[in-house]
Design a protein around this motif. Structure first.
Motif, short mmCIF file in Angstrom:
data_model
loop_
_atom_site.label_atom_id
_atom_site.label_comp_id
_atom_site.label_asym_id
_atom_site.label_seq_id
_atom_site.Cartn_x
_atom_site.Cartn_y
_atom_site.Cartn_z
N ALA A 1 22.43 14.67 -6.61
CA ALA A 1 22.66 15.00 -5.07
C ALA A 1 22.64 13.40 -4.38
CB ALA A 1 21.63 15.83 -4.51
N THR B 1 16.13 19.88 1.28
CA THR B 1 16.84 20.98 0.34
C THR B 1 18.08 20.43 0.01
OG1 THR B 1 15.81 22.38 2.13
CG2 THR B 1 17.48 23.37 1.15
N CYS B 2 18.50 20.97 -1.04
CA CYS B 2 19.93 20.62 -1.70
C CYS B 2 21.23 20.69 -0.84
CB CYS B 2 20.09 21.29 -2.97
SG CYS B 2 21.66 21.01 -3.98
N PRO B 3 22.07 19.79 -0.84
CA PRO B 3 23.31 19.98 0.01
C PRO B 3 24.27 20.59 -0.52
CG PRO B 3 23.15 17.84 -1.04
CD PRO B 3 22.16 18.48 -1.59
N PHE B 4 24.28 21.30 -1.70
CA PHE B 4 25.48 21.95 -2.33
C PHE B 4 25.44 23.45 -2.19
CE2 PHE B 4 27.08 18.15 -3.66
CZ PHE B 4 26.32 17.29 -4.30
N CYS B 5 25.07 24.32 -3.02
CA CYS B 5 25.41 25.72 -3.02
C CYS B 5 24.34 26.47 -2.02
CB CYS B 5 25.43 26.36 -4.14
SG CYS B 5 23.85 26.89 -4.85
N GLY C 1 19.90 26.79 -2.18
CA GLY C 1 18.86 26.14 -1.27
C GLY C 1 17.82 25.77 -2.11
N GLY D 1 28.21 30.44 -0.67
CA GLY D 1 28.82 29.41 -1.46
C GLY D 1 28.15 28.22 -0.90
N LYS E 1 28.21 22.45 5.85
CA LYS E 1 27.54 21.28 5.23
C LYS E 1 26.58 20.71 6.36
CE LYS E 1 28.54 19.88 1.89
NZ LYS E 1 27.52 20.05 0.68
N ASN F 1 25.65 25.13 1.35
CA ASN F 1 24.26 25.28 1.49
C ASN F 1 23.94 25.75 3.05
OD1 ASN F 1 25.96 22.83 2.59
ND2 ASN F 1 24.17 22.02 3.09
N GLN G 1 15.41 26.35 5.76
CA GLN G 1 14.59 25.53 5.20
C GLN G 1 14.55 24.00 5.71
OE1 GLN G 1 13.93 26.06 0.63
NE2 GLN G 1 15.96 26.66 1.09
N ASN H 1 19.46 29.33 3.74
CA ASN H 1 20.34 29.38 2.36
C ASN H 1 20.72 30.85 2.47
OD1 ASN H 1 18.06 31.38 2.09
ND2 ASN H 1 17.43 30.27 0.16
N TYR I 1 31.68 20.35 -6.52
CA TYR I 1 31.38 21.18 -5.39
C TYR I 1 32.65 21.12 -4.49
CZ TYR I 1 29.13 22.89 -1.10
OH TYR I 1 29.02 23.62 -0.19
#
Lengths: 526, 157, 285, 568, 135
Positions: free
Chosen positions: E51, E9-13, E16, A178, E107, A180, A305, A299, A423
């Motif tokens: 974001a 890289t995206c911080p949410f789900c 990635g 779920g 996070k 990051n 990454q 991820n 989120y």
């Protein structure tokens, strides 16, 4: 995940159970759409008719919390028809005979009675999954957030091994992580029972290696989990250091959590906003967001990454790496790292599966662990040829019904979960203009017939009460929720879904049962 | 319960209700037609609703799209003849816009002839009934638009 | 065909000259960064241009507009434009979103193969500085487009429904479209589109978005490339672009002074060659 | 919130014969928006509107009238409510008679169902209606007349005579326009220069008329009652502040270049050149040939200017006056001599011996002769035989076309021109008005007319201008294109407007301006609505991409609400 | 005007997705999908496109705060760090090492998680470190 995200596009059958990928992992849903275009069959198992179900070929709307009966029924049919991959089992898996006895204990009709899916459909789905040359299983919190969460996962592993759909390019098990870097946090050993790379704390030579590396004696006793630490506030645990977490909103039975947070002698919270949890802290340290730090995320497909610093943190806030270094040195440890890359080189040494992960190799496309040395290209999919423990093991999953089923006082099913625009606790996304414009008020999805009975119109207020508390949300009238059940997203602090949720834990994984609890729904005062 | 979501379009027969038609009538020409039909007490099928607008120009194409989203089967836009509009050339602007919208409706499969843009001055009131009947028959022959796309009122997804 | 490297060198020299003699304050193009990965970049010094590349396709029109919008007075940006970027910027100039004299467009031709990927019928800008014009592809020859735009309306509706139902409402189509500049946008709420549900209402979200670009879409494909669900959004626009071409002899983005027929030259009297449909015979045609 | 009172009219038991009023009342009473429901037998008769108005005036009370069609008595009830003080945005009419009862008489159940929906739509519209802020304007008391041709002069004199200050701007040095080019005007054969002289004296003597010559207009801004025009007269820059503008810039004679070897052979002259010769002195000619419709009634100019035939006949007789044995032919495709006086004039010409020959457009006459014209060969369309006429003078009658600076004037004042360049009136029933209130057009600037006709139109425009300028103040809602007050005017939400200019482009009344946003380095624009000019046609809000442009009386919520409630 | 694009890289789900942060004069003003990212490949979800919006939000914490009564007061970094260290060491002495616990975060980056668990394990000789992977 055993395979990579883009492998999904080649799967001939995708069995999605307990995952609303279209809302929680939209880009992975894109790959599933590609698989459909290439002729793959998509089967969705979800009590709710989610967007994934709307686009899928077959949607099984099972009773909440009855995943194992369905899977057992499927496996029984697969065994009766001899569709299982005998050669794969013979060569690579142990414990089949004992597992066969468990499966024979189930019949398709019994499974159908428990999970509410017609036997013919169970048989048909089982055949499609077994016969397809490469089938993938995709699951998420819908499977794990039950009292028998870990057993659900075991049942899925058994199904996968039974049909040999693992260890090839487009098959395998896809747990959609779920957050990051939830994969990264586990990999790095932020768990009470393992060091980085899942090296057990109890193993003496592992412990010796870390003691030698860190120059401090280490305890061999596994620590407490989040829920246990919160429950033993003021007794076993007196001091707590929370970094970028918001248990006051994300833990179940949140009223108790709030009381416990007050009982700590000393609570330090390091976050970027004054979250609900930070308000109870004795010391608040301003951390930094993803845009203000260098480092790596991992991820859901085990890919490290790079995250690059774009701007400086606001005011005198520091990036989390520097804060931890300061704290470490203040406690007499030697935390004099110049940059996160230093830390990575230490990780390379101490965690073999991540041995070859260095910053300059991550520049282009990142690397998927296991990647033991600098020449290793990273692993696209696991369990090719052999399992990590050598032979696979069939484990018998024991099904436990949800702890709190609907009864006269609380006749409704409540399920909490994610929705596409926000989120988790909403600390970040509810401050984004576009996302707040999309959905800004807490809501609960109820069936149109139930809404009519309650006399509630679209957007009307409804009061949802459980044994642990009560909240008022807007009614969102839709036919995708079954009669007698309500779905509430947990992103809204002003009506915390987790006030209602049942803190019953899965014995092994200690994951709370967010997906099922009993509530009463009445027309609220707006 | 399990639902087989067949992926080719669900063959839904036109339900028994006659097609729902929304009429945007400009007060100075279209409405006079409707009024004329009323004066003559011509019996008409009750499956249409008239929204009077100041001029055809104020019929937003997005409102026509919203009408289809809310479950309409056909939309008629009645304005003044080109050259006879009290608002200079507002009706020709509307005509061009809605012509382009018809191209989009044709492209997406709703069909160009579900949106009828007509021009008629007051004295052609007697034609209001003919237009409506012809249009209703034309739409009735087509498959119902009541697909899973339509929103809250038709069927909530 | 000129080799790729020759085109890059030609671009570098041309852009360096622009920077050196003050024609442009900065150049906006694609650069190969660390690890050989390309990303858009703003070059302010001539020697930074060594990292300039022309491939792969990266729609620069929208980011260029936003840079110009926040740029201080007197800032002139040279943008490396493919055919669709130039046409998009022309449409933006028409809509007063970009100051024409703060923009220097350096035209780059697309390869024939890129044209067949984008189904582009004009894979070169009008002001072509680098590379030769490849011949375009007619989008209506593509089987994918045919599949969705031909056949009787009922089957076509089923096909579009199945495709559009996949929308995960990421707004990527609107965010990456160079023409979409409104804030707030109609797609974000009532009474136009129902908020907060997935999949979106196809009839309102997708048709309103498609219709807003009816006479301004330059078919650059940015929306389709940004769609995680792989919905062929440009095909919707092809239907209307064909109507515009045949009905009004107009194509978006070709000339700054060319007026769109939807907003200009309205007439009072009926047009000579096209009789005005009166109430009855509209139903016959 | 509960602020709508509903009045159901049964039209003397005509509507409730079909529609079940009890169901309507019960349904309405439990609607959260409705405060009270009353049923009346005849709203339009018993002066009911008065008490309705009284009961609702206070607070934000709103009235929904469910009765007959606006064209029947609906509008009358609405106007009574207006007089009773209920403003437009707090009242709404639903047509239950022509719109429902009378056309669904055979299906009462469905009629009631439809009535419920219509009422629901009415309630939704009424709920969201907002007032568009009306504004009262001061009217400047001067009228500006552009062009001092016959139309301009007539307008100026008429205005001065009824006490209105006039400022006349003439491009040339002298007033008169095309009239100045003519030696004598038909049918009275008087010398037009006397009329021009008379006007010049009047302009000099009458303090109300100020005359400027050699004018070049620089800019024109403002709206009805408040025009500001900057111009140079005799090289000196001036500014006029006027309440109305009359455009009488006239037309131009089409030069016959390329027709009948004009300019190539001597003695092939245009009508204007002949008039110039007459002014200089007598024209002694033996055989004069007039050719009509030169470059007229053809593909590019498919119209008749109505002045060439009378002018040719006048000049033909003039030639015969100055030389008795002169022979004159008029080669024509049709002789256009409208009206009794001109018909008599035509007969007189025939009696004097002017010969008329009809030629076909497809087989026009040919000029023969290398140096100067010698003969004209023509095929008589009626008899069919081909004749050669000796000629020592050929006069080509050409049509009137739009003035050279018509395009500039049109753009300055924002008025549209038709495809031939003449200024276009707003609506056939308002011949001298344009799409911009306060700007009037007359004379050949509007369409080719004779000088006499031009004067008539000049006076018409003068009266229109005087009617506007005569008032001290006027409300923006009075500039209406429909009977009664305007429906409203558009309103821009300035912080969401992206300045794309769609609305300004599509507005048929040039009522929307784009202005640069204030703020340093801000390039973007924002649109402004000129309330006076806006006529509430709604084109702007249909092309506005994000709904910043709204018509308060039928805003987005109201329109989409009605669409949503149509079949609820 | 300094404007550059930073790949991150995206911080949410957990997917990635690769994204580009547009930085103008030291502020993140926009987010664009990274077409070269092997995950995402030029696509972002609704959260991904926004974001950047929370980065410069006025509610961001900017100074270390210590609780006085039921309100917070600013203190310097040195005081904050020494207070934390001294308090935790005091608790460890009084109630034993196992009385200290820590919640790391999904996070934060891998490096921060590694340091966090090293801080708890090496600093207090116990394994009370966990994060919200369980929910």
């Amino acid at each position: 995940m055993t395979n990579s995200i883009t492998d999904l596009a080649g799967s001939k059958c995708i069995f999605i159970i307990g995952s609303n990928a279209a809302e929680s992992h939209p880009i992975i849903m894109g790959e599933i759409y590609k698989a459909m275009d290439a002729g793959g069959v998509v089967i969705v198992v979800d009590p709710r008719r989610t967007a994934v179900a709307e686009n899928a070929h077959i949607h099984l709307a099972i009773e909440p919390g009855t995943d194992i009966p369905l899977l057992a029924g499927m496996m029984r049919h697969i065994m009766d028809e001899g569709l299982y991959n005998a050669e794969f089992i013979e060569e690579r898996v142990e414990g089949f005979e004992e597992f066969r006895k468990f499966v024979e204990g189930w019949t398709v009709e019994e499974a159908s009675r428990q999970c509410g899916i017609e036997p013919s459909m169970i048989r048909r789905v089982a055949e499609i999954y077994a016969k397809a040359d490469e089938s993938a299983v995709v699951y998420c919190m819908g499977i794990t957030q039950h009292v028998c969460g870990s057993d659900n996962v075991i049942a899925l592993c058994d199904l996968t091994m039974l049909c040999g759909h693992v260890g090839t390019e487009h098959s395998g098990l896809y747990p959609l992580r779920g957050q990051n870097n939830v994969q990264g946090a586990c990999d790095m050993g932020a768990l009470p029972n393992v060091y980085p790379a899942y090296q057990p704390v109890a193993d003496p030579d592992i412990r010796a290696k870390f003691e030698e590396a860190w120059g401090r004696p280490l305890s061999d006793k596994p620590g407490l989990t989040v829920v246990e630490m919160v429950r033993s506030a003021g007794s076993k645990i007196r001091g707590l250091f929370i970094m970028a977490e918001n248990p006051a909103l994300s833990e179940p039975d949140v009223n108790h959590v709030v009381e416990s947070l007050r009982k700590f002698d000393f609570l330090v919270v390091q976050d970027i906003f004054m979250s609900e949890t930070a308000r109870f802290a004795d010391l608040v340290l301003p951390g930094s967001s993803f845009a203000e730090k260098d480092g790596t995320f991992t991820n859901t497909e085990r890919r490290f990454q790079l995250v690059r610093k774009a701007v400086d943190p606001p005011g005198s806030a520091k990036d989390d790496f520097s804060i931890l270094c300061l704290l470490g040195n203040a406690l007499g440890l030697n935390f004099n790292y110049e940059s996160p890359a230093d830390v990575m080189s230490e990780i390379n040494r101490l965690a073999p599966p991540y041995g070859g992960i260095t910053y300059d190799r991550l520049e282009r496309q990142g690397l998927q662990w296991p990647c033991p040395n600098e020449e290793h290209p990273g692993t696209r999919f696991l369990h090719q040829g052999r399992f990590t423990r050598g032979k696979g093991l069939f484990v018998v999953p024991n099904h436990v019904a949800p702890k709190e089923l609907p009864d006269e006082d609380y006749p409704w099913y409540l399920s909490t979960g994610r929705m596409f625009a926000h989120y988790h606790t909403g600390t970040l996304t509810r401050r984004a203009k576009q996302l707040d414009r999309e959905v800004s008020r807490p809501y609960g999805e109820i069936n149109s017939e139930d809404a009519a009975k309650l006399g509630v119109g679209e957007g009307g207020a409804i009061r949802v009460t459980s044994r642990r508390g009560s909240i008022v949300v807007d009614a969102k009238i839709t036919d995708r929720v079954r009669k007698g059940s309500i779905f509430i997203p947990f992103h809204f602090a002003e009506a915390r879904a987790n006030i209602l949720t049942n803190p019953a834990l899965d014995p092994r994984s200690k994951t709370p049962e967010y997906k099922v609890c009993a509530v009463r729904v009445e027309k609220g005062e707006s | 319960m399990a639902v087989e979501v067949s992926n080719n379009h669900k063959q839904q027969k036109a339900t028994e209700r006659t097609p729902r038609i929304l009429v945007f009538a400009c007060k100075w020409c279209g409405l006079i037609g409707a009024d004329g039909a009323g004066r003559k007490r011509e019996p008409l099928p009750p499956n249409f609703r008239v929204i009077p607008v100041e001029c055809v120009g104020s019929v937003e194409p997005d409102a026509v799209i919203r009408a289809f989203a809310d479950g309409m089967d056909g939309v008629i836009v009645m304005g003044c003849h080109l050259g006879g509009c009290r608002f200079n050339d507002a009706n020709h602007a509307a005509f061009k816009r809605l012509e382009l919208l018809r191209a989009l409706l044709e492209g997406v499969g709703i069909g160009r002839d579900r949106l009828l843009v007509t021009f008629g001055t007051a004295h052609e009131g007697h034609q209001f009934t003919d237009v409506l009947r012809n249009f209703t028959n034309l739409i009735a022959k087509k498959e119902s638009l009541d697909t899973s796309w339509t929103s809250s009122r038709a069927r909530m997804i | 065909m000129k080799t790729q490297q020759a085109m890059i060198d030609q671009a570098k020299s041309l852009l360096k000259k622009l920077l050196e003699d003050g024609e442009a304050t900065a150049v906006f193009g694609l650069a190969r960064g660390m690890g050989g990965v390309t990303a858009p970049r703003i070059f302010t010094m001539p020697d930074e241009l060594d990292s300039l590349v022309l491939e792969p396709k990266w729609p620069l029109a929208k980011p260029a507009m936003e840079i110009l919008r926040t740029a201080p007075g007197g800032y002139r940006l040279a943008v490396v434009c493919r055919g669709c970027d130039e046409r998009a910027l022309v449409e933006l100039i028409k809509r007063n979103q970009v100051d024409a004299d703060a923009l220097v467009m350096v035209g780059v031709a697309c390869s024939g193969e890129q044209a067949s990927i984008c189904l582009c019928d004009r894979p070169y800008p009008s002001k072509l500085d680098i590379g030769e014009a490849a011949h375009g592809v007619d989008p209506f020859d593509d089987p994918g487009v045919k599949y969705l735009l031909e056949g009787d309306t009922h089957t076509r509706m089923g096909r579009w429904e199945r495709v559009l139902k996949r929308c995960v409402k990421c707004y990527g189509c609107r965010n990456s479209c160079p023409i979409c500049v409104c804030d707030p946008c109609k797609l974000e709420g009532e009474p136009w589109v129902r908020r907060g549900i997935i999949p979106t209402e196809i009839l309102s979200f997708h048709l309103i978005r498609a219709f807003h670009l009816a006479d301004t879409c330059v078919a650059c494909g940015a929306c389709q490339e940004a769609c995680p669900a792989g919905i062929p959004l440009v095909t919707l626009q092809h239907a209307m672009r064909r109507a515009l071409r045949e009905g009004f002899e107009y194509e978006a983005g070709l000339d700054v002074n060319e007026k769109t027929p939807v907003l200009f030259d309205f007439i009072q009297a009926p047009e000579k060659d096209r009789p005005i449909p009166d109430w009855i015979n509209t139903l016959r045609d | 919130m509960k602020n709508i009172t509903v009045f159901l009219c049964t039209c003397f038991d005509e509507i409730n014969r079909v529609v079940d009023y009890e169901r309507l009342c019960s349904h309405l009473s439990d609607d959260p928006r409705v405060a009270a429901v009353t049923v009346s037998r005849g709203l339009c008769v018993s002066g009911g509107a008065g008490e309705i108005g009284a009961s609702v005036k206070s607070g934000d009370g709103r009235v929904l009238i469910a009765a007959c069609s606006p064209l029947a008595r609906g509008d009358q009830v609405m106007r009574d409510l207006e007089r009773a003080g209920v403003p437009a945005f707090r009242r709404h009419l639903v047509d239950l008679r022509e719109g429902c009862a009378w056309i669904h008489g055979n299906n009462p159940a469905a009629a009631t169902e439809k009535a419920l929906d219509l009422l629901n739509m009415g309630l939704t519209a009424l709920e969201y209606k907002e007032p568009s802020a009306d504004v009262t304007l001061k009217i400047a008391d001067e009228v500006l007349v552009i062009g001092a041709g016959p139309a301009g002069m007539a307008a100026a004199t008429a205005l001065a005579r009824c006490g209105v200050d006039v400022r006349v701007l003439e491009r040339g040095a002298q007033p008169g326009g095309m009239l100045g080019l003519v030696s004598r005007s038909y049918p009275d054969n008087t010398d037009p220069s006397e009329k021009i002289a008379a006007f010049r004296d009047l302009a000099a003597s009458d303090p109300r008329i100020t005359f400027h010559s050699k004018v070049k207009i620089i800019s024109a801004r403002g709206y009805a009652g408040n025009f500001t025009v900057r111009f140079t007269a005799e090289g000196e820059e001036l500014q006029a502040h006027a309440g109305a503008v009359i455009i009488a810039t006239g037309g131009r004679v089409f030069p016959p270049k390329g027709y009948y070897r004009y300019g190539e052979v001597r003695e092939v002259v245009s009508q204007i050149e002949l008039e110039a010769r007459f002014r200089k002195g007598p024209v002694k000619k033996e055989n004069a040939v007039f050719i009509q419709c030169v470059g007229a009634r053809c593909e590019e100019r498919p119209y008749c200017s109505t002045i060439c035939c009378p002018a040719s006949i006048k000049n033909a007789m003039r030639i015969m006056d100055e030389n008795e044995n002169a022979r004159v032919w008029i080669l024509h495709r049709d002789i256009m001599m409208p009206g009794t006086t001109l018909e008599a004039y035509y007969k007189k010409a025939m009696e004097r011996g002017v010969r008329f020959i009809r030629y076909a457009e497809s087989d026009p006459p040919r000029i023969l002769g290398d140096e100067a014209v010698e003969t004209v060969e023509v095929r008589d369309d009626i008899t069919g035989d081909r004749r050669t006429i000796p000629a020592d003078l050929v006069v080509l009658s050409t049509p009137l076309i739009a003035g050279t600076d018509a395009e500039a004037i049109g753009d300055l004042f924002g008025i549209q021109r038709d495809s031939y360049g003449f200024f276009r009136e707003i609506y056939p029933l308002h011949p001298v008005e344009t799409r911009i209130d306060g700007v009037y057009i007359c004379g050949s600037a509007r369409w080719p007319v004779s000088s006499e006709q031009a004067m008539v139109q000049g006076e018409a425009a003068a009266m229109k201008a005087a009617a506007l300028v005569g008032r001290q103040t006027i409300r923006a809602s009075e500039f209406s294109r429909v009977p009664g007050a305007k429906f409203g005017h558009a309103r821009v939400n300035e912080d969401t407007c992206s300045g794309c200019g769609n609305c300004a482009a599509v507005c048929s009344f040039d009522a929307i301006r784009l202005q640069r946003r204030s703020g340093e380095g801000e390039f973007r624009m924002v649109s402004r609505v000129i309330k006076v000019r806006c006529k509430a046609c709604g084109n702007c809000l249909s092309v506005c991409p994000n709904g910043s442009m709204q018509m308060p009386e039928m805003n987005t919520k109201a329109l989409y609400g009605m669409v949503g409630k149509a079949f609820s | 005007m300094d404007c550059r694009f930073v790949r991150t890289t995206c911080p949410f789900c957990g997917t990635g997705c690769g994204m580009l942060l547009k930085v103008v004069d030291g502020r993140v003003v926009d987010t664009l999908p990274d077409r070269e990212s092997v995950v995402g490949r030029g696509h972002l979800c609704i959260k991904g496109w926004s974001a950047h919006e929370f980065v410069h939000h006025p509610d961001r914490l900017t100074h270390p705060l210590v609780k006085k009564g039921d309100s917070f007061e600013r203190i310097s970094w040195e005081e904050a760090i020494s207070l934390a260290a001294e308090k935790f060491r005091g608790i460890a002495e009084q109630y034993g090492n196992d009385a200290i616990g820590g919640f790391s975060s999904a996070k934060c980056t891998n490096e921060e998680n590694y340091l966090f668990q090293k801080l708890i394990r090496a600093g207090f000789q116990n394994n009370n470190v966990d994060h919200c992977a369980r929910l």
